[in-house]
Design a protein around this motif. Structure first.
Motif, PDB file in Angstrom:
ATOM      1  N   LEU A 183       0.921  -1.300  -0.029  1.00  0.00           N
ATOM      2  CA  LEU A 183      -0.048   0.002   0.068  1.00  0.00           C
ATOM      3  C   LEU A 183       0.882   1.267   0.157  1.00  0.00           C
ATOM      4  CD1 LEU A 183      -2.963   0.976   0.216  1.00  0.00           C
ATOM      5  CD2 LEU A 183      -2.437   1.242   2.853  1.00  0.00           C
ATOM      6  N   ILE A 184       0.940   1.869  -1.003  1.00  0.00           N
ATOM      7  CA  ILE A 184       1.585   3.080  -1.075  1.00  0.00           C
ATOM      8  C   ILE A 184       0.836   4.411  -1.098  1.00  0.00           C
ATOM      9  CG2 ILE A 184       3.250   4.266  -2.529  1.00  0.00           C
ATOM     10  CD1 ILE A 184       3.775   1.830  -4.219  1.00  0.00           C
ATOM     11  N   VAL A 185       1.123   5.180  -0.177  1.00  0.00           N
ATOM     12  CA  VAL A 185       0.313   6.239   0.207  1.00  0.00           C
ATOM     13  C   VAL A 185       0.861   7.756  -0.237  1.00  0.00           C
ATOM     14  CG1 VAL A 185      -1.198   7.523   1.775  1.00  0.00           C
ATOM     15  CG2 VAL A 185      -1.001   5.105   2.017  1.00  0.00           C
ATOM     16  N   ASP A 186       0.307   8.386  -1.070  1.00  0.00           N
ATOM     17  CA  ASP A 186       0.445   9.805  -1.670  1.00  0.00           C
ATOM     18  C   ASP A 186       0.293  10.829  -0.479  1.00  0.00           C
ATOM     19  OD1 ASP A 186       1.172  12.315  -2.807  1.00  0.00           O
ATOM     20  OD2 ASP A 186      -0.263  11.741  -4.579  1.00  0.00           O
ATOM     21  N   GLY A 187       1.260  10.957   0.414  1.00  0.00           N
ATOM     22  CA  GLY A 187       0.990  11.685   1.889  1.00  0.00           C
ATOM     23  C   GLY A 187       0.445  13.075   1.384  1.00  0.00           C
ATOM     24  N   ALA A 188       1.166  13.887   0.404  1.00  0.00           N
ATOM     25  CA  ALA A 188       0.580  15.201   0.229  1.00  0.00           C
ATOM     26  C   ALA A 188      -0.862  15.035  -0.417  1.00  0.00           C
ATOM     27  CB  ALA A 188       1.739  15.917  -0.906  1.00  0.00           C
ATOM     28  N   ASN A 189      -1.149  14.260  -1.031  1.00  0.00           N
ATOM     29  CA  ASN A 189      -2.295  14.369  -1.803  1.00  0.00           C
ATOM     30  C   ASN A 189      -3.181  13.774  -0.723  1.00  0.00           C
ATOM     31  OD1 ASN A 189      -4.664  12.697  -3.598  1.00  0.00           O
ATOM     32  ND2 ASN A 189      -4.048  14.182  -4.780  1.00  0.00           N
TER      33      ASN A 189
ATOM     34  N   ASP B 225       5.570  12.148  -6.764  1.00  0.00           N
ATOM     35  CA  ASP B 225       4.677  11.389  -7.923  1.00  0.00           C
ATOM     36  C   ASP B 225       5.802  10.497  -8.366  1.00  0.00           C
ATOM     37  OD1 ASP B 225       2.341  13.033  -6.971  1.00  0.00           O
ATOM     38  OD2 ASP B 225       2.229  13.992  -9.024  1.00  0.00           O
ATOM     39  N   ASP B 226       6.923  10.969  -8.566  1.00  0.00           N
ATOM     40  CA  ASP B 226       7.978  10.298  -9.430  1.00  0.00           C
ATOM     41  C   ASP B 226       8.316   9.030  -8.464  1.00  0.00           C
ATOM     42  OD1 ASP B 226       8.078  11.857 -11.446  1.00  0.00           O
ATOM     43  OD2 ASP B 226       9.937  12.905 -11.027  1.00  0.00           O
TER      44      ASP B 226
ATOM     45  N   ALA C  66      -5.565  10.915  -5.304  1.00  0.00           N
ATOM     46  CA  ALA C  66      -6.713  11.447  -6.193  1.00  0.00           C
ATOM     47  C   ALA C  66      -6.178  12.065  -7.473  1.00  0.00           C
ATOM     48  CB  ALA C  66      -7.512  12.170  -5.326  1.00  0.00           C
ATOM     49  N   ASP C  67      -4.787  12.072  -7.569  1.00  0.00           N
ATOM     50  CA  ASP C  67      -4.190  12.748  -8.640  1.00  0.00           C
ATOM     51  C   ASP C  67      -4.250  11.964  -9.809  1.00  0.00           C
ATOM     52  OD1 ASP C  67      -1.926  13.102 -10.499  1.00  0.00           O
ATOM     53  OD2 ASP C  67      -1.042  14.242  -9.000  1.00  0.00           O
TER      54      ASP C  67
ATOM     55  N   VAL D  84       1.001   4.920 -12.359  1.00  0.00           N
ATOM     56  CA  VAL D  84       1.058   3.795 -11.569  1.00  0.00           C
ATOM     57  C   VAL D  84       0.234   2.573 -12.083  1.00  0.00           C
ATOM     58  CG1 VAL D  84       1.684   4.814  -9.507  1.00  0.00           C
ATOM     59  CG2 VAL D  84      -0.800   4.378  -9.906  1.00  0.00           C
ATOM     60  N   GLU D  85      -0.920   2.814 -12.577  1.00  0.00           N
ATOM     61  CA  GLU D  85      -1.864   1.702 -13.473  1.00  0.00           C
ATOM     62  C   GLU D  85      -1.017   0.933 -14.598  1.00  0.00           C
ATOM     63  OE1 GLU D  85      -5.618   3.828 -13.738  1.00  0.00           O
ATOM     64  OE2 GLU D  85      -6.319   3.269 -11.810  1.00  0.00           O
ATOM     65  N   GLU D  86       0.031   2.178 -15.288  1.00  0.00           N
ATOM     66  CA  GLU D  86       0.517   1.148 -16.417  1.00  0.00           C
ATOM     67  C   GLU D  86       1.540   0.374 -15.885  1.00  0.00           C
ATOM     68  OE1 GLU D  86       2.438   4.555 -18.193  1.00  0.00           O
ATOM     69  OE2 GLU D  86       0.744   5.380 -19.371  1.00  0.00           O
ATOM     70  N   THR D  87       1.995   0.435 -14.469  1.00  0.00           N
ATOM     71  CA  THR D  87       2.855  -0.749 -14.051  1.00  0.00           C
ATOM     72  C   THR D  87       2.062  -1.663 -13.530  1.00  0.00           C
ATOM     73  OG1 THR D  87       2.585   0.391 -11.786  1.00  0.00           O
ATOM     74  CG2 THR D  87       4.494   1.318 -13.252  1.00  0.00           C
ATOM     75  N   GLY D  88       0.692  -1.779 -13.477  1.00  0.00           N
ATOM     76  CA  GLY D  88       0.044  -2.902 -12.924  1.00  0.00           C
ATOM     77  C   GLY D  88      -0.505  -2.837 -11.496  1.00  0.00           C
TER      78      GLY D  88
END
Length: 135
Positions: A12-18, A86-87, A106-107, A114-118
């Motif tokens: 589970l990777i969480v985009d903290g800023a978002n 994001d990177d 939500a970005d 990331v969906e391109e990576t599966g």
């Protein structure tokens, strides 16, 4: 996989800023404190409400900018982005290829990457607290 080599826990990777920025609660006055509160809530929650993968999850919180300096705690590894959060999130998702991976953001552009990576994606409301984890 065999019993000696169990399946890895979902990531589970969480985009903290978002996630922190999803609720206008004054987080901008103390970005590091808001990230610490998010980290602590993630450690308590252990994962999404109705995630696509069975838990327990390995949780990674990605922070950037003035939110840097947040320490990891049991149950949540904090990764500081040297540049773009994001990177770093896209890199972590790419590195998880072949392993169940869920990214919380939500970005839209980050979701596409990331969906391109599966990896799969959910918005901040997919976490316990209905998007109020940064509150």
């Amino acid at each position: 996989m065999s019993a000696a080599d169990p399946s890895p826990r979902p990531l589970l990777i969480v985009d903290g800023a978002n996630v922190v920025g999803s609720v206008p609660d004054g987080w901008w006055r103390d970005r590091r404190g808001a990230a610490e509160r998010l980290r602590d809530r993630l450690a308590t929650a252990g994962g999404p409400v109705d995630g696509p993968f069975p838990g327990p999850y390995e949780i990674v919180l990605v922070v950037e900018g003035r939110a840097r300096g947040v320490a990891s705690v049991p149950g949540v590894r904090v990764e500081e982005a040297a540049g773009s959060g994001d990177d770093l999130i896209a890199e972590l998702a790419r590195d998880a290829a072949g392993r169940p991976c869920l990214v919380v953001t939500a970005d839209r552009e980050l979701r596409r990457r990331v969906e391109e990576t599966g990896a799969r994606c959910t918005g901040p409301r997919g976490l316990p607290g209905s998007g109020r984890l940064g509150a």
